[in-house]
Design an enzyme around this catalytic site. Structure first.
Site, short mmCIF file in Angstrom:
data_model
loop_
_atom_site.label_atom_id
_atom_site.label_comp_id
_atom_site.label_asym_id
_atom_site.label_seq_id
_atom_site.Cartn_x
_atom_site.Cartn_y
_atom_site.Cartn_z
N GLY A 102 45.88 49.54 33.69
CA GLY A 102 45.90 50.60 32.69
C GLY A 102 46.46 50.20 31.33
N LYS B 164 48.76 38.10 45.42
CA LYS B 164 48.81 39.45 44.86
C LYS B 164 47.98 40.32 45.80
CE LYS B 164 47.61 42.55 41.21
NZ LYS B 164 46.46 42.94 40.40
N ASN C 268 44.73 41.76 32.01
CA ASN C 268 43.53 40.94 32.07
C ASN C 268 42.47 41.46 31.11
OD1 ASN C 268 41.38 39.30 32.67
ND2 ASN C 268 41.36 39.73 34.84
#
Lengths: 72, 255, 369
Positions: free
Chosen positions: B183, B95, B204
């Site tokens: 967000g 990522k 997360n």
């Protein structure tokens, strides 16, 4: 004989002569299969850990995964 | 089923492993989330206190490890972190995060594109974290990104999908899966992203810092599933204006 | 595939149409609803929505262009076309100079967008001809598009460099069976090669690529769905290209071919509205094939570009008495008359919205030439 010094993750550490990287990691409580090591800037292949002998003044960076990850 | 780079996942929720109170709670929450992919970070080992080994806590056969490059401020640093992650035995997935501004942690589009090109060339499966910019999304896809991860709002703000209009364009134009990241502070945010047609979401903090992370993981899993079901079954829509039920004027010219 | 589409179209219910009408974005399922027989009862509401989207996206404008027919020579024998090699018409290929003369007439009439049209006869009118002509025309016109035989990516790139900015190539019909029955053996018989042509033009960097179906050959509803799928696929891969769609209806032509599946004005209107709701940004062309009354009525409801003052016989602008036209036009008004009608309805007739000097490739090659 602990008369050789290397730098690992920023700290000076005394190690035995002729110690292999794999043995060094195990000695620190780490599983060599779950860490990555950069030696003098170069990222090492896992297969080389057992044969690589530590030398005076070597600079090691040992990293591994920690919890973390998402941006949210 | 979600498919990224030829690998299929039954869950469309990806979970981050940071900020949990303990390894045990993290393990339980991840299990409860039903996820098949977890993000992890790479850090220097503290030689005096090695602590728990994440790879011993989470079964690599059950979860795809998606190492991030968090901390990278430019493409070169991100590429190095990705190579270190691969050397740690996590496989080829990465990522990609390049965040030079420590205040907003907004991803750098120029460096992210450069790093994507370099990592794809090196055989990585690259999932770049990106601002919700549809043109950047095109460039990243052209560079070989396996999925793209646009943000919903600034990291850690829990503000939901402030980038909704750009996300809609990105999703409409996408040739690879779109994973909405950043967000998403509540399960309803995740459901909204899935209703829009996002392929997956990444969560997360909202799980890790909940009073009961395990239950919150379950809530997110249910929201993601609900949103996906709604998307696939065809949502009813809200009309932009009160619709005249039968306008009849204006077509008198037709023969 | 066509039969499947027809079955789906027939099964659409009124609530599905209402849902598509109210949707912020319409996908393929919504498009099928809007093209279905069930949507006919809601045509006025579709017109309203299409008009609102068109006005928001394109403003109160109508782009104008005119075709220049370069040649009516054709090696194909399409059963519906006046240029078919089987028809006995007077054949003519304009010389480069004659083509320039025709262009000069259109330029004097105020056109800055022109479309070069030719039958498919690569031996007489090939890439060399088009390149030479484009180099002579590009300084006089804001946009030069072409509708000629399908070319290779490299050939399109060469013509783009010479000043051609747009390519139109119509599939005629997306029904493979009907396509085969209407195109006797010859280059055009290859359905898949033709289908891939718009992608080659886009890949070569053309600013605008036009696709379309000739209405009257197959079920227009299924045709509309197939075309939308083609368009959506192109959009996915060529996001930097502007796309246009055209729905020419079969016009009377030499050869006396009658429509296999006639399409009414009402049908055509439904097709145009549905396409606008499906793709808010698509350019929609309506040519002089259609009658003045229909074109006047459709103004503002969805179309974005009209041809005007068109002659479909090569050399016909300089010599209106020349025979050999492709089809009979339905709107005989001049550019000025069409412009006046557009203004009268409160819209702005746009003759130019792009200048080739903006284009780097052209600007650079001009320094060399």
């Amino acid at each position: 004989m602990m008369n050789m010094k290397i730098i690992c993750n920023g700290a000076k550490i005394a190690v035995e002569d002729e110690l292999s990287l794999a043995m060094f990691l195990r000695g620190k409580g780490l599983d060599p299969d779950t860490v990555a090591v950069a030696c003098d800037g170069a990222i090492l292949a896992r297969e080389t850990y057992a044969d690589l002998r530590l030398r005076e003044g070597m600079v090691l960076e040992v990293v591994r995964f920690v919890g973390g990850g998402a941006s949210c | 089923m979600l498919t990224i780079a030829g690998r299929t996942f039954t869950s469309r929720l990806i979970v981050g492993t940071g900020k949990f109170a303990s390894s045990a709670v993290m393990q339980a929450a991840i299990e409860a989330s039903g996820t098949g992919m977890v993000t992890v970070a790479l850090r220097r080992v503290d030689l005096n206190d090695p602590g728990d080994d994440l790879m011993a806590v989470l079964d690599r056969r059950q979860y795809v490890f998606l190492p991030n490059t968090s901390g990278a401020r430019n493409a070169a640093e991100a590429v190095r972190l990705a190579h270190l992650a691969r050397a740690s035995g996590a496989g080829d997935w990465v990522k990609l995060e390049v965040t030079p501004d420590p205040r907003t942690l907004l991803p750098d589009p120029v460096e992210t594109l450069k790093a994507t090109e370099a990592l794809v060339k090196d055989g990585f499966i690259v999932l770049p974290y990106m601002n919700a910019d549809p043109i950047l999304a095109q460039h990243l896809q052209a560079a070989g990104a396996a999925a793209i991860m646009p943000l919903g709002s600034l990291i850690g703000t829990n503000q939901g999908l402030l980038t909704r209009f750009q996300l809609e364009i990105i999703i409409e134009q996408a040739r690879v899966p779109v994973v909405v990241d950043a967000g998403l502070g509540a399960p309803s945010h995740a459901a909204q992203a899935m209703e829009m047609g996002a392929d997956a979401v990444l969560v997360n903090t909202a799980i890790a810092v909940a009073g009961d992370p395990v239950r919150m993981a379950r809530a997110f899993a249910a929201a993601v599933q609900a949103g996906r079901d709604a998307f696939e079954s065809g949502l009813g829509v809200t009309a932009p204006v009160a619709a005249a039920s039968s306008p009849q004027s204006g077509l008198g010219f037709l023969r | 595939m066509f039969a499947d589409l027809q079955a789906r179209l027939a099964a659409v219910s009124a609530p599905e149409v209402e849902r598509a009408l109210a949707a912020h974005r319409v996908g393929i399922d919504g498009l099928i609803a809007l093209l279905s027989p069930a949507a006919d009862a809601m045509l006025a509401a579709m017109a309203e929505r299409s008009a609102a989207i068109t006005r928001q996206r394109f403003g109160s404008t109508m782009q104008l262009f005119a075709p220049i027919y370069l040649s009516n020579l054709c090696q194909n024998r399409c059963l519906y076309c006046g240029f078919s090699a089987d028809n006995r018409i007077e054949r003519r290929v304009l010389t480069i100079e004659q083509a320039e003369d025709e262009a000069a007439i259109l330029h004097d009439r105020g056109f800055s967008h022109i479309l070069l049209v030719a039958g498919e006869a690569p031996n007489r009118l090939g890439v060399d001809y088009l390149e030479a002509l484009a180099l002579r025309l590009r300084d006089k016109f804001a946009a030069v598009s072409m509708e000629v035989q399908p070319l290779s990516t490299g050939e399109y790139a060469r013509l783009f460099k010479a000043g051609i900015t747009g390519v139109a190539v119509y599939q005629e019909t997306y029904d493979r069976g009907i396509y085969a029955s209407l195109h006797p053996p010859g280059p055009k018989r290859d359905f898949d090669f033709r289908l891939a042509t718009p992608a080659r033009a886009a890949e070569a960097g053309m600013r605008e690529v036009g696709i379309g179906a000739l209405l009257g050959l197959a079920d227009w509803r299924a045709e509309g769905v197939a075309l939308a799928l083609h368009l959506a696929g192109l959009r996915q891969h060529f996001w930097q290209t502007a796309f246009t769609v055209s729905f020419p209806r079969l016009r009377p032509a030499v050869g006396g071919f009658t429509a296999l599946a006639p399409v009414s004005e009402r049908d055509l209107a439904q097709l145009l509205f549905a396409m606008r709701l499906f793709d808010h940004d698509i350019g929609l062309l309506l040519s002089t094939r259609e009658e003045a009354r229909f074109r006047d009525g459709m103004l503002g409801l969805g179309p974005t570009r009209y041809s005007a003052g068109s002659c479909t016989a090569p050399g016909g602008y300089g010599n209106p008495a020349l025979p050999g036209e492709q089809f009979a036009v339905g709107d005989h008004r001049s550019m000025d008359e069409v412009s006046a009608m557009i203004r009268q309805q409160g819209f702005d007739p746009v003759r130019k919205d792009w200048d080739p000097s903006f284009q780097l490739a052209v600007a650079q090659s001009r320094q060399v030439v």
